[in-house]
Structure formats: C-alpha cells, structure tokens
Design a protein around this motif. Sequence first.
Motif, PDB file in Angstrom:
ATOM      1  N   GLU A  73     -15.160  17.225   3.418  1.00 44.16           N
ATOM      2  CA  GLU A  73     -13.869  17.866   3.166  1.00 44.16           C
ATOM      3  C   GLU A  73     -14.035  19.101   2.289  1.00 44.16           C
ATOM      4  O   GLU A  73     -13.345  20.115   2.499  1.00 44.16           O
ATOM      5  CB  GLU A  73     -12.909  16.879   2.513  1.00 44.16           C
ATOM      6  CG  GLU A  73     -12.490  15.756   3.433  1.00 44.16           C
ATOM      7  CD  GLU A  73     -11.845  14.585   2.698  1.00 44.16           C
ATOM      8  OE1 GLU A  73     -11.479  14.735   1.503  1.00 44.16           O
ATOM      9  OE2 GLU A  73     -11.720  13.512   3.313  1.00 44.16           O
ATOM     10  N   ARG A  75     -16.606  21.047   2.236  1.00 40.97           N
ATOM     11  CA  ARG A  75     -17.154  22.079   3.122  1.00 40.97           C
ATOM     12  C   ARG A  75     -16.036  22.752   3.910  1.00 40.97           C
ATOM     13  O   ARG A  75     -15.959  23.970   4.006  1.00 40.97           O
ATOM     14  CB  ARG A  75     -18.177  21.445   4.062  1.00 40.97           C
ATOM     15  CG  ARG A  75     -18.739  22.371   5.097  1.00 40.97           C
ATOM     16  CD  ARG A  75     -19.619  21.566   6.078  1.00 40.97           C
ATOM     17  NE  ARG A  75     -19.995  22.360   7.207  1.00 40.97           N
ATOM     18  CZ  ARG A  75     -19.299  22.445   8.341  1.00 40.97           C
ATOM     19  NH1 ARG A  75     -18.187  21.775   8.480  1.00 40.97           N
ATOM     20  NH2 ARG A  75     -19.717  23.205   9.326  1.00 40.97           N
ATOM     21  N   ASP A  76     -15.144  21.940   4.483  1.00 40.70           N
ATOM     22  CA  ASP A  76     -14.045  22.485   5.272  1.00 40.70           C
ATOM     23  C   ASP A  76     -13.086  23.307   4.418  1.00 40.70           C
ATOM     24  O   ASP A  76     -12.659  24.395   4.830  1.00 40.70           O
ATOM     25  CB  ASP A  76     -13.276  21.357   5.968  1.00 40.70           C
ATOM     26  CG  ASP A  76     -14.021  20.810   7.174  1.00 40.70           C
ATOM     27  OD1 ASP A  76     -15.064  21.378   7.561  1.00 40.70           O
ATOM     28  OD2 ASP A  76     -13.554  19.801   7.729  1.00 40.70           O
ATOM     29  N   GLU A  77     -12.741  22.804   3.242  1.00 40.96           N
ATOM     30  CA  GLU A  77     -11.805  23.522   2.376  1.00 40.96           C
ATOM     31  C   GLU A  77     -12.415  24.836   1.874  1.00 40.96           C
ATOM     32  O   GLU A  77     -11.733  25.859   1.826  1.00 40.96           O
ATOM     33  CB  GLU A  77     -11.372  22.647   1.202  1.00 40.96           C
ATOM     34  CG  GLU A  77     -10.311  23.275   0.324  1.00 40.96           C
ATOM     35  CD  GLU A  77      -9.014  23.632   1.051  1.00 40.96           C
ATOM     36  OE1 GLU A  77      -8.334  24.569   0.576  1.00 40.96           O
ATOM     37  OE2 GLU A  77      -8.682  22.997   2.069  1.00 40.96           O
ATOM     38  N   SER A  79     -14.645  26.607   3.413  1.00 38.62           N
ATOM     39  CA  SER A  79     -14.651  27.493   4.573  1.00 38.62           C
ATOM     40  C   SER A  79     -13.266  28.101   4.804  1.00 38.62           C
ATOM     41  O   SER A  79     -13.145  29.304   5.071  1.00 38.62           O
ATOM     42  CB  SER A  79     -15.115  26.724   5.806  1.00 38.62           C
ATOM     43  OG  SER A  79     -15.085  27.543   6.947  1.00 38.62           O
ATOM     44  N   ARG A  80     -12.226  27.295   4.701  1.00 34.43           N
ATOM     45  CA  ARG A  80     -10.850  27.789   4.870  1.00 34.43           C
ATOM     46  C   ARG A  80     -10.521  28.885   3.865  1.00 34.43           C
ATOM     47  O   ARG A  80      -9.730  29.777   4.137  1.00 34.43           O
ATOM     48  CB  ARG A  80      -9.846  26.654   4.718  1.00 34.43           C
ATOM     49  CG  ARG A  80      -9.565  25.896   5.993  1.00 34.43           C
ATOM     50  CD  ARG A  80      -8.322  25.028   5.860  1.00 34.43           C
ATOM     51  NE  ARG A  80      -8.536  23.860   5.022  1.00 34.43           N
ATOM     52  CZ  ARG A  80      -9.092  22.727   5.432  1.00 34.43           C
ATOM     53  NH1 ARG A  80      -9.510  22.609   6.661  1.00 34.43           N
ATOM     54  NH2 ARG A  80      -9.229  21.717   4.606  1.00 34.43           N
TER      55      ARG A  80
END
Length: 125
Positions: A73, A75-77, A79-80
Amino acid sequence: MTDPSAEDPISIQIEEPMPGTSLLRVAGEVDMLTSPMLRDGVADALALEPRLLVIELDGIEFLGTSGLAALFEARDEASRRGCELRLVCSSRRVLRPLEIAGLIDLFKIAESVPGALAGAGSDSG
C-alpha cells in the motif's frame, strides 16, 4: 508510570536526510497489531511531500502478511503522489517474506540507507 515505548513491539522514526527525501526507520515486529502504525508512519512521511521515501527495514524482527500489505500500500500511495519508494533491507527476515509473497520485484531495494540515498535523483531501475 511505565515507559510505553519499552512495551511497544514496533518503533517508527521519520527523518529528513536531505531536502525532498523522507527516511522512515522501522524496527520490531510488523504484524496485524502493528501494521496500522506502519501505515500511519508512511502517511506522516508522505505528508512531508518528499520526492523520495526510503523505508529502512533492517531493524525488523518479524514481517507478517499484514506488514507486507502495508508495504504494498505504501508503494501504491507513494506512486500516486509522484514519490519514489525505496526499501532498505539486507535481512532474510524481511527479504524472504517479500520473495515468498512474490512482491520483491515490485520494490527498489538497497542494502543500506546511504545506498538508497545515493541514487536519489537518478533512474536506477
């Protein structure tokens, strides 16, 4: 009054080793009970709006599936938010769960904090 930090199974510290970079040092056990603290630490580090977030995991003694989820999570945040995420770990206690879960190739991993910071601003992968 007892020192609550002596009882905490996880320790999280945020540093700014250079402008535009947040360093999150995590130690202890990352499991179902403590992964929300890791998520909060990541959120606090990302609130500083770094271009690079380094999460240092060599102090981890146990990394459970909820800890793996929290890292995914993060990593995703990151990236966003247009932030690069790098993990620092050389310990089998962290690398092995990442490998088993099939997540290891999703992260840029350095063996040391200086190694992770050295590539700041360069395209290393």
